[in-house]
Motif scaffolding. Structure first.
Motif, mmCIF file in Angstrom:
data_model
loop_
_atom_site.group_PDB
_atom_site.id
_atom_site.type_symbol
_atom_site.label_atom_id
_atom_site.label_comp_id
_atom_site.label_asym_id
_atom_site.label_seq_id
_atom_site.Cartn_x
_atom_site.Cartn_y
_atom_site.Cartn_z
ATOM 1 N N ALA A 218 -9.655 -2.316 7.876
ATOM 2 C CA ALA A 218 -8.629 -1.267 7.842
ATOM 3 C C ALA A 218 -7.918 -1.236 6.503
ATOM 4 C CB ALA A 218 -7.620 -1.486 8.970
ATOM 5 N N LYS A 219 -7.274 -0.097 6.262
ATOM 6 C CA LYS A 219 -6.354 0.058 5.147
ATOM 7 C C LYS A 219 -5.099 0.737 5.659
ATOM 8 C CE LYS A 219 -7.129 3.008 1.800
ATOM 9 N NZ LYS A 219 -5.942 3.892 1.766
ATOM 10 N N PHE A 220 -3.985 0.516 4.980
ATOM 11 C CA PHE A 220 -2.695 1.050 5.419
ATOM 12 C C PHE A 220 -2.166 2.059 4.413
ATOM 13 C CE2 PHE A 220 1.973 0.820 5.117
ATOM 14 C CZ PHE A 220 2.306 1.283 6.381
ATOM 15 N N GLU A 221 -1.671 3.176 4.948
ATOM 16 C CA GLU A 221 -0.982 4.178 4.123
ATOM 17 C C GLU A 221 0.288 4.605 4.838
ATOM 18 O OE1 GLU A 221 -3.414 7.465 3.039
ATOM 19 O OE2 GLU A 221 -4.757 6.261 1.792
ATOM 20 N N THR A 260 -2.950 -8.979 7.283
ATOM 21 C CA THR A 260 -2.302 -8.459 6.079
ATOM 22 C C THR A 260 -3.107 -7.304 5.483
ATOM 23 O OG1 THR A 260 -1.313 -10.611 5.565
ATOM 24 C CG2 THR A 260 -1.480 -9.021 3.763
ATOM 25 N N LEU A 261 -2.395 -6.194 5.190
ATOM 26 C CA LEU A 261 -3.000 -5.055 4.500
ATOM 27 C C LEU A 261 -2.260 -4.859 3.174
ATOM 28 C CD1 LEU A 261 -3.569 -2.553 7.446
ATOM 29 C CD2 LEU A 261 -5.203 -4.101 6.371
ATOM 30 N N PRO A 262 -2.995 -4.873 2.047
ATOM 31 C CA PRO A 262 -2.350 -4.817 0.734
ATOM 32 C C PRO A 262 -1.690 -3.473 0.461
ATOM 33 C CG PRO A 262 -4.589 -5.670 0.580
ATOM 34 C CD PRO A 262 -4.443 -5.091 1.947
ATOM 35 N N LYS A 263 -0.651 -3.515 -0.373
ATOM 36 C CA LYS A 263 0.095 -2.308 -0.728
ATOM 37 C C LYS A 263 -0.730 -1.350 -1.587
ATOM 38 C CE LYS A 263 2.144 -4.509 -4.804
ATOM 39 N NZ LYS A 263 3.414 -4.935 -5.449
ATOM 40 N N ASN A 264 -1.810 -1.870 -2.234
ATOM 41 C CA ASN A 264 -2.617 -1.002 -3.102
ATOM 42 C C ASN A 264 -3.601 -0.135 -2.327
ATOM 43 O OD1 ASN A 264 -4.604 -2.798 -2.329
ATOM 44 N ND2 ASN A 264 -4.935 -3.666 -4.371
ATOM 45 N N GLY A 265 -3.604 -0.273 -0.981
ATOM 46 C CA GLY A 265 -4.452 0.585 -0.166
ATOM 47 C C GLY A 265 -5.879 0.124 -0.039
ATOM 48 N N ILE A 270 -10.594 -8.363 9.769
ATOM 49 C CA ILE A 270 -10.192 -9.425 10.682
ATOM 50 C C ILE A 270 -11.040 -9.323 11.942
ATOM 51 C CG2 ILE A 270 -8.393 -8.069 11.825
ATOM 52 C CD1 ILE A 270 -6.729 -10.624 12.044
ATOM 53 N N GLU A 271 -11.338 -10.480 12.550
ATOM 54 C CA GLU A 271 -12.025 -10.490 13.840
ATOM 55 C C GLU A 271 -10.989 -10.554 14.955
ATOM 56 O OE1 GLU A 271 -15.340 -12.943 14.737
ATOM 57 O OE2 GLU A 271 -16.217 -12.788 12.727
ATOM 58 N N TYR A 335 -10.762 1.612 10.240
ATOM 59 C CA TYR A 335 -9.617 2.457 10.542
ATOM 60 C C TYR A 335 -8.766 2.719 9.306
ATOM 61 C CZ TYR A 335 -10.169 1.892 15.625
ATOM 62 O OH TYR A 335 -10.637 1.914 16.915
ATOM 63 N N LEU A 336 -8.247 3.933 9.240
ATOM 64 C CA LEU A 336 -7.121 4.248 8.369
ATOM 65 C C LEU A 336 -5.886 4.170 9.252
ATOM 66 C CD1 LEU A 336 -5.723 5.341 5.819
ATOM 67 C CD2 LEU A 336 -6.223 7.642 6.660
ATOM 68 N N ILE A 337 -4.956 3.302 8.902
ATOM 69 C CA ILE A 337 -3.750 3.087 9.709
ATOM 70 C C ILE A 337 -2.559 3.702 8.992
ATOM 71 C CG2 ILE A 337 -2.203 1.337 10.663
ATOM 72 C CD1 ILE A 337 -4.632 -0.449 11.027
ATOM 73 N N THR A 338 -1.865 4.575 9.696
ATOM 74 C CA THR A 338 -0.704 5.266 9.146
ATOM 75 C C THR A 338 0.492 5.033 10.057
ATOM 76 O OG1 THR A 338 -2.216 6.972 8.380
ATOM 77 C CG2 THR A 338 0.112 7.471 8.232
ATOM 78 N N ASP A 339 1.660 4.814 9.455
ATOM 79 C CA ASP A 339 2.867 4.603 10.250
ATOM 80 C C ASP A 339 3.435 5.937 10.746
ATOM 81 O OD1 ASP A 339 3.710 5.610 7.854
ATOM 82 O OD2 ASP A 339 4.723 3.788 7.204
ATOM 83 N N GLY A 340 4.393 5.852 11.652
ATOM 84 C CA GLY A 340 5.059 7.038 12.177
ATOM 85 C C GLY A 340 6.363 6.628 12.820
#
Length: 366
Positions: A218-221, A260-265, A270-271, A335-340
């Motif tokens: 995954a990555k976080f935005e 942990t997902l890095p701030k650089n995207g 992870i298993e 997954y692309l993970i986005t907050d809300g």
């Protein structure tokens, strides 16, 4: 005196006979050697193959590649094969044909501009959330695409050299990614994800080490760039029933599981262990890495007057309903993970920051 005359006559006869034999040897032609020549490769134009100025074979473009096999009589080391463009008669390659060994091979890969002696297989696989991307080979446009890309390419390359693939957004000159193509690896891959602004490469889905687990990549935005602290974040995992109420707090894993997902995207993996049963899903909270602090700066429009930021505690709020992580043993998911956020007025005025907004990209990388 008679003996001297006889001896002189005898020597003269021997010399004459010797010269006569040498002339006979010199006059006898060297026999031709037969060799088998195999020409393989690909071409984008029709080609002709000439030996001793005679056409011995031809290849039409778009017919499945070059496959020439022929016997040639080679008399000396000056025998040459010429390859020319059938349409223009331009000589593209001149190759010396030796009298040995019997089997001889020539690789010819012609792109209409240059003949190469090698080719590698390159698969370009990725996804762009928005925008159109251009793919260039040594600065020349190869193709452009939007959305999902899964393209195999044969990249022509001379042995011992390199070529360069670059990606840029259409209409712009800035290069988002540059990859060096080596001549030594027959199979090469480029995997990427483009969110409309940034491009991440080397995206691939590896199976879990334990087949009872599920691999999550995954990555976080953030959707709140003005309030986000621009720091690495942790996903802290919970389990919950699929049909549980949106107000029900999830069950936090023990021991705690942080991802942990890095701030650089960039992507991380992870298993995830098996869930308690088939009716469960994973949910999570988003925290500042290594803490239970929210990674946001308070202030409008993220936090309205009279509201405070609060973790979602593994809930799936109404706007993100049925959007948890469904577990599949032995599978890999991307997954692309986005907050809300969701405003809550009772029992206390709060803003829940939810980790429940997911975009499943798995199908584009499998």
């Amino acid at each position: 005196m008679k003996l001297k005359i006889f001896t002189l006559f005898f020597l003269s006869a021997v010399v004459a006979l010797s010269l006569s034999c040498r002339k006979a040897e010199l006059l006898q032609p060297e026999p031709a050697k037969i060799i088998q020549l195999n020409i393989t490769g690909t071409t984008d134009v029709d080609l002709e193959y000439l030996y001793k100025d005679s056409i011995i074979a031809s290849t039409k473009a778009g017919t499945g590649g070059i496959g020439v096999k022929t016997l040639l009589a080679v008399k000396d080391q000056n025998s040459t094969l010429k390859i020319r463009n059938k349409a223009t008669a331009e000589i593209l390659l001149t190759k010396t044909i030796a009298a040995a060994p019997f089997d001889q091979n020539i690789n010819v890969f012609y792109d209409g501009t240059k003949i190469y002696n090698n080719a590698i297989s390159l698969r370009i696989k990725g996804y762009a959330l928005s925008g159109e991307l251009e793919f260039l080979l040594d600065g020349n446009l190869l193709f452009s695409a939007t959305g999902a890309v899964n393209k195999p390419y044969s990249i022509l390359i001379d042995k011992g050299t390199t070529r360069e693939i670059s990606i840029r957004k259409k209409g712009e000159t800035a290069i988002l990614l540059t990859k060096t193509i080596e001549s030594t690896a027959a199979q090469q891959n480029i995997g990427y994800f483009f969110d409309g602004t940034k491009l991440v490469d080397n995206v691939k889905l590896d199976p879990p080490v334990n087949p009872a687990n599920m691999m999550l990549t995954a990555k976080f935005e953030t959707t709140f760039p003005n309030q986000f602290k621009n720091i690495d974040v942790d996903l802290v995992f919970y389990t919950r029933l699929k049909n549980a109420s949106n107000t029900t707090v999830g069950t936090k894993l023990v021991p705690e599981l942080r991802f942990t997902l890095p701030k650089n995207g960039s992507f991380n993996s992870i298993e995830l262990p098996a869930l308690p049963g088939p009716n469960y899903i994973y949910s999570f909270d988003i925290f500042e890495k290594g803490t239970t602090n929210d990674p946001y700066i308070s202030g409008t429009p993220l936090v309205l007057t009279g509201y405070t930021i609060k973790p979602n505690e593994g809930r799936i709020t109404s706007i993100f309903a049925d959007n948890g992580i469904n577990f599949e043993a032995g599978k890999s998911k991307l997954y692309l993970i986005t907050d809300g956020k969701t405003n809550v007025s009772t029992p206390t005025k709060s803003v829940y920051i939810s980790g429940g907004r997911l975009t499943d990209l798995s199908q584009y990388f499998q």
